[in-house]
Write an enzyme that holds these catalytic residues in place. Structure first.
Site, PDB file in Angstrom:
ATOM      1  N   LYS A 113       0.814  -1.223   0.000  1.00 28.67           N
ATOM      2  CA  LYS A 113       0.000   0.000   0.000  1.00 28.67           C
ATOM      3  C   LYS A 113       0.844   1.269   0.000  1.00 28.67           C
ATOM      4  O   LYS A 113       0.385   2.306  -0.457  1.00 28.67           O
ATOM      5  CB  LYS A 113      -0.951   0.016   1.202  1.00 28.67           C
ATOM      6  CG  LYS A 113      -2.091  -0.956   1.057  1.00 28.67           C
ATOM      7  CD  LYS A 113      -3.311  -0.522   1.856  1.00 28.67           C
ATOM      8  CE  LYS A 113      -4.481  -1.443   1.575  1.00 28.67           C
ATOM      9  NZ  LYS A 113      -5.601  -1.243   2.473  1.00 28.67           N
ATOM     10  N   LYS A 194      -8.682  -9.854  -8.470  1.00 27.17           N
ATOM     11  CA  LYS A 194      -9.953  -9.928  -7.746  1.00 27.17           C
ATOM     12  C   LYS A 194     -10.733  -8.623  -7.903  1.00 27.17           C
ATOM     13  O   LYS A 194     -10.138  -7.555  -8.102  1.00 27.17           O
ATOM     14  CB  LYS A 194      -9.714 -10.253  -6.272  1.00 27.17           C
ATOM     15  CG  LYS A 194      -9.070  -9.149  -5.468  1.00 27.17           C
ATOM     16  CD  LYS A 194      -9.294  -9.366  -3.973  1.00 27.17           C
ATOM     17  CE  LYS A 194      -9.108  -8.041  -3.256  1.00 27.17           C
ATOM     18  NZ  LYS A 194      -9.559  -8.013  -1.897  1.00 27.17           N
ATOM     19  N   LYS A 197     -12.767  -2.791  -4.453  1.00 27.24           N
ATOM     20  CA  LYS A 197     -13.306  -1.436  -4.295  1.00 27.24           C
ATOM     21  C   LYS A 197     -12.332  -0.406  -4.844  1.00 27.24           C
ATOM     22  O   LYS A 197     -12.706   0.550  -5.465  1.00 27.24           O
ATOM     23  CB  LYS A 197     -13.503  -1.104  -2.807  1.00 27.24           C
ATOM     24  CG  LYS A 197     -14.602  -1.857  -2.114  1.00 27.24           C
ATOM     25  CD  LYS A 197     -15.006  -1.128  -0.849  1.00 27.24           C
ATOM     26  CE  LYS A 197     -14.338  -1.543   0.415  1.00 27.24           C
ATOM     27  NZ  LYS A 197     -14.087  -2.743   0.924  1.00 27.24           N
TER      28      LYS A 197
HETATM   29  P1  ATP Z   1      -9.933  -2.615  -1.108  1.00 25.03           P
HETATM   30  O1  ATP Z   1      -9.843  -2.553  -2.596  1.00 25.03           O
HETATM   31  O2  ATP Z   1     -10.188  -1.281  -0.441  1.00 25.03           O
HETATM   32  O3  ATP Z   1      -8.866  -3.438  -0.471  1.00 25.03           O
HETATM   33  P2  ATP Z   1     -11.766  -4.742  -1.297  1.00 25.03           P
HETATM   34  O4  ATP Z   1     -12.953  -4.526  -2.152  1.00 25.03           O
HETATM   35  O5  ATP Z   1     -10.640  -5.521  -1.865  1.00 25.03           O
HETATM   36  O6  ATP Z   1     -11.274  -3.340  -0.803  1.00 25.03           O
HETATM   37  P3  ATP Z   1     -11.697  -5.382   1.491  1.00 25.03           P
HETATM   38  O7  ATP Z   1     -12.327  -4.227   2.206  1.00 25.03           O
HETATM   39  O8  ATP Z   1     -10.229  -5.512   1.476  1.00 25.03           O
HETATM   40  O9  ATP Z   1     -12.289  -5.421  -0.004  1.00 25.03           O
HETATM   41  O10 ATP Z   1     -12.288  -6.735   2.013  1.00 25.03           O
HETATM   42  C1  ATP Z   1     -13.429  -6.874   2.784  1.00 25.03           C
HETATM   43  C2  ATP Z   1     -13.844  -8.327   2.771  1.00 25.03           C
HETATM   44  O11 ATP Z   1     -14.363  -8.681   1.487  1.00 25.03           O
HETATM   45  C3  ATP Z   1     -12.708  -9.289   3.068  1.00 25.03           C
HETATM   46  O12 ATP Z   1     -13.172 -10.302   3.919  1.00 25.03           O
HETATM   47  C4  ATP Z   1     -12.346  -9.834   1.712  1.00 25.03           C
HETATM   48  O13 ATP Z   1     -11.827 -11.123   1.758  1.00 25.03           O
HETATM   49  C5  ATP Z   1     -13.683  -9.802   0.969  1.00 25.03           C
HETATM   50  N1  ATP Z   1     -13.473  -9.596  -0.454  1.00 25.03           N
HETATM   51  C6  ATP Z   1     -13.033  -8.472  -1.043  1.00 25.03           C
HETATM   52  N2  ATP Z   1     -12.952  -8.604  -2.369  1.00 25.03           N
HETATM   53  C7  ATP Z   1     -13.349  -9.873  -2.648  1.00 25.03           C
HETATM   54  C8  ATP Z   1     -13.490 -10.628  -3.843  1.00 25.03           C
HETATM   55  N3  ATP Z   1     -13.230 -10.116  -5.026  1.00 25.03           N
HETATM   56  N4  ATP Z   1     -13.929 -11.898  -3.755  1.00 25.03           N
HETATM   57  C9  ATP Z   1     -14.225 -12.428  -2.566  1.00 25.03           C
HETATM   58  N5  ATP Z   1     -14.110 -11.783  -1.401  1.00 25.03           N
HETATM   59  C10 ATP Z   1     -13.691 -10.518  -1.426  1.00 25.03           C
END
Ligand code: ATP
Ligand code: LTN
Length: 333
Positions: A113, A194, A197
């Site tokens: 990050k 993946k 957000k």
């Molecule tokens: P950021 O991009 O801000 O890291 P994110 O969308 O990747 O956000 P997180 O806030 O890091 O999501 O994750 C929150 C929860 O959602 C975690 O438990 C993570 O494992 C799950 N999660 C996030 N993205 C995915 C995905 N593409 N598939 C399955 N689970 C997900």
């Protein structure tokens, strides 16, 4: 009874990955375990790009509303906003004083990050210590999180163990539980990454609150391949496989069964069916979200109840930790 703690950052609009990879599991767990779910707004302030106060406020309410809409039930579990329970920030300080600079510097997520950013806050560096406080304050046994959080949970165990060893048994050592491999939703435009957000392009991400037309458009323009066969093969056919997984998760039907049913009918018909399944999955969630959003007083009330319950658990743990470390209790001399 097993106690479960998990958190999510209000760092953007939630998407299908958050729903299928995290929330579906959270909702299921609240029936079997004592569950505590947290909107981690203090964590969301650590982003290397400056955060906007109005956006953070808005996203915090919105994320809590989405959690309620998907079925996190405040009667069965505790749902609260991290900054409403000041014990998290205070406990972080105690843990800061028994955590090594080197331990934090080598955290993979910090490296990732902070890379490419000129100025990185001490908050981002300290992110895993705040996460440790979240978990240990509640004596959580299990922490359901994605694979990417493994190192953070290991650090929480290390800090808990170190504390107990030096100052006496106060904390329970948690363990990470990961969703099944299938619960990973990939970006519709880039099925090797993946859905995220902060990383996905608008076209690659299905947001929980996207309207049916938008969902259809996004699913229909999902990247597949130049063949026409529909089968599950993550390496050869990552785009089609991702859609099959989403289809299966949305309908509760088996991947093989769906592949057989749609093979030979063309990608167009297949994608339409996937889009429809996603629209139907999200419809009741969106409906409930709109109802709740029309009644912000009720959401605020539920979050206050949640924070009160959380504080009742966190405060005595923090008091014990402070006492064990030699901080003079107020009123004593
Ligand atoms: P950021 O991009 O801000 O890291 P994110 O969308 O990747 O956000 P997180 O806030 O890091 O999501 O994750 C929150 C929860 O959602 C975690 O438990 C993570 O494992 C799950 N999660 C996030 N993205 C995915 C995905 N593409 N598939 C399955 N689970 C997900
Ligand atoms: N770092 C986590 C969010 C998070 C969390 C927690 C998860 C903050 N505190 C405590 C589990 C338990 C993430 O980005 N997914």
């Amino acid at each position: 009874m097993t106690r479960v703690f998990s958190g999510m950052q209000p760092s953007g609009e939630p998407h299908l990955g958050n729903l299928l990879g995290a929330w579906v599991n959270w909702v299921a767990m609240q029936r079997e375990a004592e569950s505590i779910y947290c909107v981690v707004d203090l964590h969301a302030m650590t982003s290397p790009t400056e955060h906007d106060p109005d956006t953070l406020r808005h996203r915090t309410v919105d994320l809590a509303t989405s959690m309620l809409a998907v079925g996190v039930d405040p009667e069965q579990s505790i749902l609260f906003v991290q900054s409403h329970v000041h014990e998290h920030a205070e406990c972080t300080w105690l843990f800061n004083c028994i955590t090594g600079f080197g331990e934090l510097r080598k955290q993979p997520q910090f490296k990732e990050k902070s890379e490419g950013h000129e100025s990185v806050s001490a908050g981002l560096f300290d992110y895993p210590v705040l996460q440790t406080a979240d978990i240990l304050l509640y004596h959580a046994d299990e922490v359901p999180v994605g694979e990417d959080q493994r190192h953070h949970i290991e650090l929480a165990r290390d800090i808990g163990q170190r504390f107990n060893h030096r100052f006496g048994e106060v904390f329970t050592l948690p363990k990470a539980v990961h969703p099944p491999a299938g619960a990973r939703v990939m970006d519709l435009q880039d099925p090797a990454s993946k859905m995220s957000k902060s990383q996905s392009s608008e076209k690659g991400i299905v947001r929980v609150l996207d309207d049916p037309k938008r969902i259809e458009k996004k699913v229909k323009s999902a990247v597949t391949d130049s063949a026409t066969d529909i089968r599950f093969d993550r390496d050869e056919k990552p785009g089609v496989s991702n859609l099959l997984e989403i289809f299966s998760a949305a309908t509760g039907r088996g991947i093989e069964e769906l592949a057989r049913e749609y093979d030979g009918r063309g990608y167009g018909a297949f994608k339409s069916a996937v889009a429809e399944a996603v629209v139907e999955l999200l419809r009741p969630i969106q409906q409930r979200h709109h109802e709740l959003a029309d009644d912000p007083g009720e959401v605020a009330r539920l979050l206050e109840v949640g924070a009160d319950k959380a504080r009742a658990l966190a405060a005595p743990t923090l008091a014990r930790a402070k006492d064990a470390m030699g901080l003079l209790p107020a009123g004593e001399a």
